[in-house]
Enzyme design. Sequence first.
Site, PDB file in Angstrom:
ATOM      1  CG  ASP A 177      -2.092   0.979   1.068  1.00 56.02           C
ATOM      2  OD1 ASP A 177      -2.397   1.367  -0.071  1.00 56.02           O
ATOM      3  OD2 ASP A 177      -2.675   1.373   2.095  1.00 56.02           O
ATOM      4  CB  CYS A 219     -19.547  -8.835 -10.693  1.00 50.61           C
ATOM      5  SG  CYS A 219     -18.296  -8.231  -9.553  1.00 50.61           S
ATOM      6  CB  CYS A 242     -14.766   7.521  -2.352  1.00 55.11           C
ATOM      7  SG  CYS A 242     -14.389   6.095  -1.312  1.00 55.11           S
ATOM      8  CB  CYS A 262     -18.826  -0.600  -2.041  1.00 56.74           C
ATOM      9  SG  CYS A 262     -17.125  -0.112  -1.708  1.00 56.74           S
TER      10      CYS A 262
HETATM   11  C1  B12 Z   1      -5.496   5.245  -4.161  1.00 63.28           C
HETATM   12  C2  B12 Z   1      -6.102   4.139  -3.332  1.00 63.28           C
HETATM   13  C3  B12 Z   1      -7.365   4.367  -2.774  1.00 63.28           C
HETATM   14  C4  B12 Z   1      -8.230   5.558  -3.177  1.00 63.28           C
HETATM   15  C5  B12 Z   1      -8.861   5.286  -4.567  1.00 63.28           C
HETATM   16  C6  B12 Z   1      -9.590   3.940  -4.630  1.00 63.28           C
HETATM   17  C7  B12 Z   1      -9.690   3.295  -5.999  1.00 63.28           C
HETATM   18  N1  B12 Z   1     -10.801   2.624  -6.243  1.00 63.28           N
HETATM   19  O1  B12 Z   1      -8.763   3.346  -6.787  1.00 63.28           O
HETATM   20  C8  B12 Z   1      -9.240   5.633  -1.989  1.00 63.28           C
HETATM   21  C9  B12 Z   1      -8.689   6.556  -0.903  1.00 63.28           C
HETATM   22  C10 B12 Z   1     -10.651   6.083  -2.345  1.00 63.28           C
HETATM   23  C11 B12 Z   1      -9.181   4.185  -1.496  1.00 63.28           C
HETATM   24  C12 B12 Z   1     -10.204   3.589  -0.792  1.00 63.28           C
HETATM   25  C13 B12 Z   1     -10.164   2.273  -0.340  1.00 63.28           C
HETATM   26  N2  B12 Z   1      -9.087   1.455  -0.345  1.00 63.28           N
HETATM   27 CO1  B12 Z   1      -7.424   1.856  -1.297  1.00 63.28          CO
HETATM   28  N3  B12 Z   1      -5.830   2.017  -2.286  1.00 63.28           N
HETATM   29  C14 B12 Z   1      -5.398   2.924  -3.104  1.00 63.28           C
HETATM   30  C15 B12 Z   1      -4.039   2.510  -3.706  1.00 63.28           C
HETATM   31  C16 B12 Z   1      -2.923   3.243  -2.947  1.00 63.28           C
HETATM   32  C17 B12 Z   1      -3.904   2.747  -5.219  1.00 63.28           C
HETATM   33  C18 B12 Z   1      -5.108   2.250  -6.039  1.00 63.28           C
HETATM   34  C19 B12 Z   1      -5.091   2.771  -7.459  1.00 63.28           C
HETATM   35  O2  B12 Z   1      -4.066   2.761  -8.130  1.00 63.28           O
HETATM   36  N4  B12 Z   1      -6.245   3.250  -7.926  1.00 63.28           N
HETATM   37  C20 B12 Z   1      -6.411   3.672  -9.296  1.00 63.28           C
HETATM   38  C21 B12 Z   1      -7.251   2.622 -10.025  1.00 63.28           C
HETATM   39  C22 B12 Z   1      -7.652   3.137 -11.400  1.00 63.28           C
HETATM   40  O3  B12 Z   1      -6.359   1.521 -10.187  1.00 63.28           O
HETATM   41  P1  B12 Z   1      -6.661   0.068  -9.602  1.00 63.28           P
HETATM   42  O4  B12 Z   1      -7.375   0.153  -8.314  1.00 63.28           O
HETATM   43  O5  B12 Z   1      -5.395  -0.717  -9.660  1.00 63.28           O
HETATM   44  O6  B12 Z   1      -7.693  -0.424 -10.678  1.00 63.28           O
HETATM   45  C23 B12 Z   1      -7.322  -1.176 -11.807  1.00 63.28           C
HETATM   46  C24 B12 Z   1      -8.424  -2.166 -12.151  1.00 63.28           C
HETATM   47  O7  B12 Z   1      -9.669  -1.606 -11.792  1.00 63.28           O
HETATM   48  C25 B12 Z   1      -8.214  -2.310 -13.635  1.00 63.28           C
HETATM   49  N5  B12 Z   1      -9.415  -2.502 -14.393  1.00 63.28           N
HETATM   50  C26 B12 Z   1     -10.193  -1.555 -14.896  1.00 63.28           C
HETATM   51  N6  B12 Z   1     -11.199  -2.133 -15.571  1.00 63.28           N
HETATM   52  C27 B12 Z   1     -11.021  -3.462 -15.488  1.00 63.28           C
HETATM   53  C28 B12 Z   1     -11.766  -4.501 -15.986  1.00 63.28           C
HETATM   54  C29 B12 Z   1     -11.349  -5.803 -15.703  1.00 63.28           C
HETATM   55  C30 B12 Z   1     -12.158  -6.925 -16.249  1.00 63.28           C
HETATM   56  C31 B12 Z   1     -10.191  -6.061 -14.918  1.00 63.28           C
HETATM   57  C32 B12 Z   1      -9.747  -7.443 -14.581  1.00 63.28           C
HETATM   58  C33 B12 Z   1      -9.449  -4.970 -14.416  1.00 63.28           C
HETATM   59  C34 B12 Z   1      -9.899  -3.700 -14.718  1.00 63.28           C
HETATM   60  O8  B12 Z   1      -7.578  -1.152 -14.128  1.00 63.28           O
HETATM   61  C35 B12 Z   1      -7.249  -0.298 -13.073  1.00 63.28           C
HETATM   62  C36 B12 Z   1      -5.893   0.317 -13.357  1.00 63.28           C
HETATM   63  O9  B12 Z   1      -4.861  -0.656 -13.397  1.00 63.28           O
HETATM   64  C37 B12 Z   1      -4.029   0.960  -3.400  1.00 63.28           C
HETATM   65  C38 B12 Z   1      -2.647   0.346  -3.133  1.00 63.28           C
HETATM   66  C39 B12 Z   1      -1.859   0.148  -4.413  1.00 63.28           C
HETATM   67  N7  B12 Z   1      -0.610   0.477  -4.383  1.00 63.28           N
HETATM   68  O10 B12 Z   1      -2.400  -0.318  -5.410  1.00 63.28           O
HETATM   69  C40 B12 Z   1      -4.965   0.854  -2.158  1.00 63.28           C
HETATM   70  C41 B12 Z   1      -5.887  -0.374  -2.070  1.00 63.28           C
HETATM   71  C42 B12 Z   1      -6.513  -0.560  -3.418  1.00 63.28           C
HETATM   72  N8  B12 Z   1      -6.909   0.054  -1.123  1.00 63.28           N
HETATM   73  C43 B12 Z   1      -7.363  -0.881  -0.365  1.00 63.28           C
HETATM   74  C44 B12 Z   1      -8.445  -0.736   0.551  1.00 63.28           C
HETATM   75  C45 B12 Z   1      -8.592  -1.814   1.608  1.00 63.28           C
HETATM   76  C46 B12 Z   1      -9.328   0.361   0.461  1.00 63.28           C
HETATM   77  C47 B12 Z   1     -10.674   0.545   1.175  1.00 63.28           C
HETATM   78  C48 B12 Z   1     -11.487  -0.734   1.321  1.00 63.28           C
HETATM   79  C49 B12 Z   1     -10.410   1.174   2.579  1.00 63.28           C
HETATM   80  C50 B12 Z   1     -11.667   1.539   3.357  1.00 63.28           C
HETATM   81  N9  B12 Z   1     -12.383   0.572   3.916  1.00 63.28           N
HETATM   82  O11 B12 Z   1     -12.005   2.685   3.492  1.00 63.28           O
HETATM   83  C51 B12 Z   1     -11.366   1.595   0.263  1.00 63.28           C
HETATM   84  C52 B12 Z   1     -12.186   0.928  -0.860  1.00 63.28           C
HETATM   85  C53 B12 Z   1     -12.757   1.869  -1.884  1.00 63.28           C
HETATM   86  C54 B12 Z   1     -12.989   1.189  -3.230  1.00 63.28           C
HETATM   87  N10 B12 Z   1     -14.168   0.635  -3.438  1.00 63.28           N
HETATM   88  O12 B12 Z   1     -12.051   1.142  -4.047  1.00 63.28           O
HETATM   89  C55 B12 Z   1      -6.656  -2.208  -0.637  1.00 63.28           C
HETATM   90  C56 B12 Z   1      -7.587  -3.111  -1.454  1.00 63.28           C
HETATM   91  C57 B12 Z   1      -7.473  -4.595  -1.139  1.00 63.28           C
HETATM   92  C58 B12 Z   1      -8.369  -5.422  -2.027  1.00 63.28           C
HETATM   93  N11 B12 Z   1      -8.702  -6.605  -1.547  1.00 63.28           N
HETATM   94  O13 B12 Z   1      -8.764  -5.029  -3.103  1.00 63.28           O
HETATM   95  C59 B12 Z   1      -5.359  -1.708  -1.424  1.00 63.28           C
HETATM   96  C60 B12 Z   1      -4.835  -2.680  -2.485  1.00 63.28           C
HETATM   97  C61 B12 Z   1      -4.268  -1.465  -0.346  1.00 63.28           C
HETATM   98  C62 B12 Z   1      -3.659  -2.772   0.156  1.00 63.28           C
HETATM   99  N12 B12 Z   1      -2.365  -2.994  -0.067  1.00 63.28           N
HETATM  100  O14 B12 Z   1      -4.277  -3.617   0.730  1.00 63.28           O
HETATM  101  N13 B12 Z   1      -8.022   3.577  -1.889  1.00 63.28           N
HETATM  102  S1  SF4 Z   2     -19.449   2.563  -0.513  1.00 66.04           S
HETATM  103 FE1  SF4 Z   2     -17.363   2.250  -1.330  1.00 66.04          FE
HETATM  104  S2  SF4 Z   2     -17.181   3.769  -2.973  1.00 66.04           S
HETATM  105 FE2  SF4 Z   2     -18.958   4.372  -1.738  1.00 66.04          FE
HETATM  106  S3  SF4 Z   2     -18.175   5.841  -0.260  1.00 66.04           S
HETATM  107 FE3  SF4 Z   2     -18.040   3.808   0.719  1.00 66.04          FE
HETATM  108  S4  SF4 Z   2     -15.949   3.035   0.237  1.00 66.04           S
HETATM  109 FE4  SF4 Z   2     -16.373   4.772  -1.138  1.00 66.04          FE
HETATM  110  S1  SF4 Z   3     -21.633  -6.347  -4.773  1.00 64.53           S
HETATM  111 FE1  SF4 Z   3     -20.408  -5.434  -6.412  1.00 64.53          FE
HETATM  112  S2  SF4 Z   3     -18.409  -6.416  -6.262  1.00 64.53           S
HETATM  113 FE2  SF4 Z   3     -19.845  -7.706  -5.109  1.00 64.53          FE
HETATM  114  S3  SF4 Z   3     -20.572  -9.241  -6.604  1.00 64.53           S
HETATM  115 FE3  SF4 Z   3     -22.036  -7.540  -6.643  1.00 64.53          FE
HETATM  116  S4  SF4 Z   3     -21.282  -6.230  -8.317  1.00 64.53           S
HETATM  117 FE4  SF4 Z   3     -19.591  -7.592  -7.762  1.00 64.53          FE
END
Ligand code: B12
Ligand code: SF4
Ligand code: SF4
Length: 303
Positions: free
Chosen positions: A123, A178, A204, A234
Site C-alpha cells: 500500500d 460479479c 468516496c 460497498c
Molecule cells: C489510491 C487508493 C485508494 C483511493 C482510490 C480507490 C480506488 N478505487 O482506486 C481511496 C482513498 C478512495 C481508497 C479507498 C479504499 N481502499 Co485503497 N488504495 C489505493 C491505492 C494506494 C492505489 C489504487 C489505485 O491505483 N487506484 C487507481 C485505479 C484506477 O487503479 P486500480 O485500483 O489498480 O484499478 C485497476 C483495475 O480496476 C483495472 N481494471 C479496470 N477495468 C477493469 C476490468 C477488468 C475486467 C479487470 C480485470 C481490471 C480492470 O484497471 C485499473 C488500473 O490498473 C491501493 C494500493 C496500491 N498500491 O495499489 C490501495 C488499495 C486498493 N486500497 C485498499 C483498501 C482496503 C481500500 C478501502 C477498502 C479502505 C476503506 N475501507 O475505506 C477503500 C475501498 C474503496 C474502493 N471501493 O475502491 C486495498 C484493497 C485490497 C483489495 N482486496 O482489493 C489496497 C490494495 C491497499 C492494500 N495494499 O491492501 N483507496
Molecule cells: S461505498 Fe465504497 S465507494 Fe462508496 S463511499 Fe463507501 S468506500 Fe467509497
Molecule cells: S456487490 Fe459489487 S463487487 Fe460484489 S458481486 Fe455484486 S457487483 Fe460484484
Amino acid sequence: MIEIKRLGAKFGFSAVGIAALERNPHAAELDRWLADGHAGTMTYLNRQAEKRKDPRLVMPGAKTAVVTLTNYFHGDRIPNLAPRVAQYAWSPDYHDVLGERLEQLATAIRALVPGSTTRCYVDAGPVPERELAQLAGLGWIGKNMMLIHPEIGSFTFIGVVLTDARLEPDLPFEADRCGTCRRCLDACPTQAFAGPRDLDARACISYLTIEHRGEFDATQRAQVGDWLFGCDVCQDVCPWNVSFAQATQDPGFTSRTDVARPDAGQLATIDEAEFQRRYDRTPFTRPGHDGMRRNAAAVLNDT
Ligand code: B12
Ligand code: SF4
Ligand code: SF4
C-alpha cells in the site's frame, strides 16, 4: 512454486499467488481514470502512473511478483454504531505487521533462488496491487474495484514481493464473478461510482476521511455521514463477503476497541500530543490530528 506458497501460509498469509511481470493490461483504464480527475488531489497517482502501467519499471530487472492476501475481517463482534470506522483500521497498523511478514517471505525467496534480489510493497509504493493479485490468480476485480477472492471475499490486504527471480506463474483469474449483480454500486451512500470499476474518489467517504486535506465543505460534511474513518459499505453488501468472509483469528490483527470504537467527542478536542500518544502506529496517523479532528466534528454534527 509450492514451497513459496507453503512458506506464505506459515508466515500468516491467507493466500499467495505468483504473476510474471508484464505491462499492465489495463493501463488505458488507469489513464482514463486519471484524465477524468477521479483521483482528486491524490496527485502521487499521476506521478506514479508510468510505473503502475508497467510494474517492471518499479524495480529494475524485476521478473516476478509474489502476491499475498491477508484476511482482516473482524465479523460482527463490535456493533457498527456511530462513529463508524472501516474494519481495515481496527487492528495495529498493517504496514508494520505485513511489512515484517513480507520480509520473511522475501528472505525465503532469496534462499530458494540464490543470487536473486527482492523488494517488498504494501500500500505504499507505485505498484498496481489489485491488478497483480488478479494476474496471480488470487481473484477478480469486482465492480466495486476490490480484489475479491472466491473463498475469502474482499476484506483482505494485498502485499507484494517483487523479485528478479523467474518463478513459475499461476494462471490469471479470468472469470468475472460479479455477473449481473450491482449491489455495491447501488448501496454506495454517496453514489461515488461513475460506473462499474470506475470510482470517482472525490465523492468516496474513504477518500474524504483519509486522503482529503483541509476542512470539509457542507456537501462533503453531509457525504461523510457517520463514518469517522474510511467506509465499508460497498464491501459489506457484496454477496461474496456475506457468504464467505470469516472473522480473522490472526494474532497480528486483533482488534483494538480504542480504534474500532473511538470516542468522537474526545477526538474532536484532544491536542496533538495526546493524539500521538493514543494513536501512534495506527492508520489514524494518515489523516493525522487535524484530519481526525475534522472527521470527528463532522460525525458529531451528523449524530
Ligand atoms: C489510491 C487508493 C485508494 C483511493 C482510490 C480507490 C480506488 N478505487 O482506486 C481511496 C482513498 C478512495 C481508497 C479507498 C479504499 N481502499 Co485503497 N488504495 C489505493 C491505492 C494506494 C492505489 C489504487 C489505485 O491505483 N487506484 C487507481 C485505479 C484506477 O487503479 P486500480 O485500483 O489498480 O484499478 C485497476 C483495475 O480496476 C483495472 N481494471 C479496470 N477495468 C477493469 C476490468 C477488468 C475486467 C479487470 C480485470 C481490471 C480492470 O484497471 C485499473 C488500473 O490498473 C491501493 C494500493 C496500491 N498500491 O495499489 C490501495 C488499495 C486498493 N486500497 C485498499 C483498501 C482496503 C481500500 C478501502 C477498502 C479502505 C476503506 N475501507 O475505506 C477503500 C475501498 C474503496 C474502493 N471501493 O475502491 C486495498 C484493497 C485490497 C483489495 N482486496 O482489493 C489496497 C490494495 C491497499 C492494500 N495494499 O491492501 N483507496
Ligand atoms: S461505498 Fe465504497 S465507494 Fe462508496 S463511499 Fe463507501 S468506500 Fe467509497
Ligand atoms: S456487490 Fe459489487 S463487487 Fe460484489 S458481486 Fe455484486 S457487483 Fe460484484
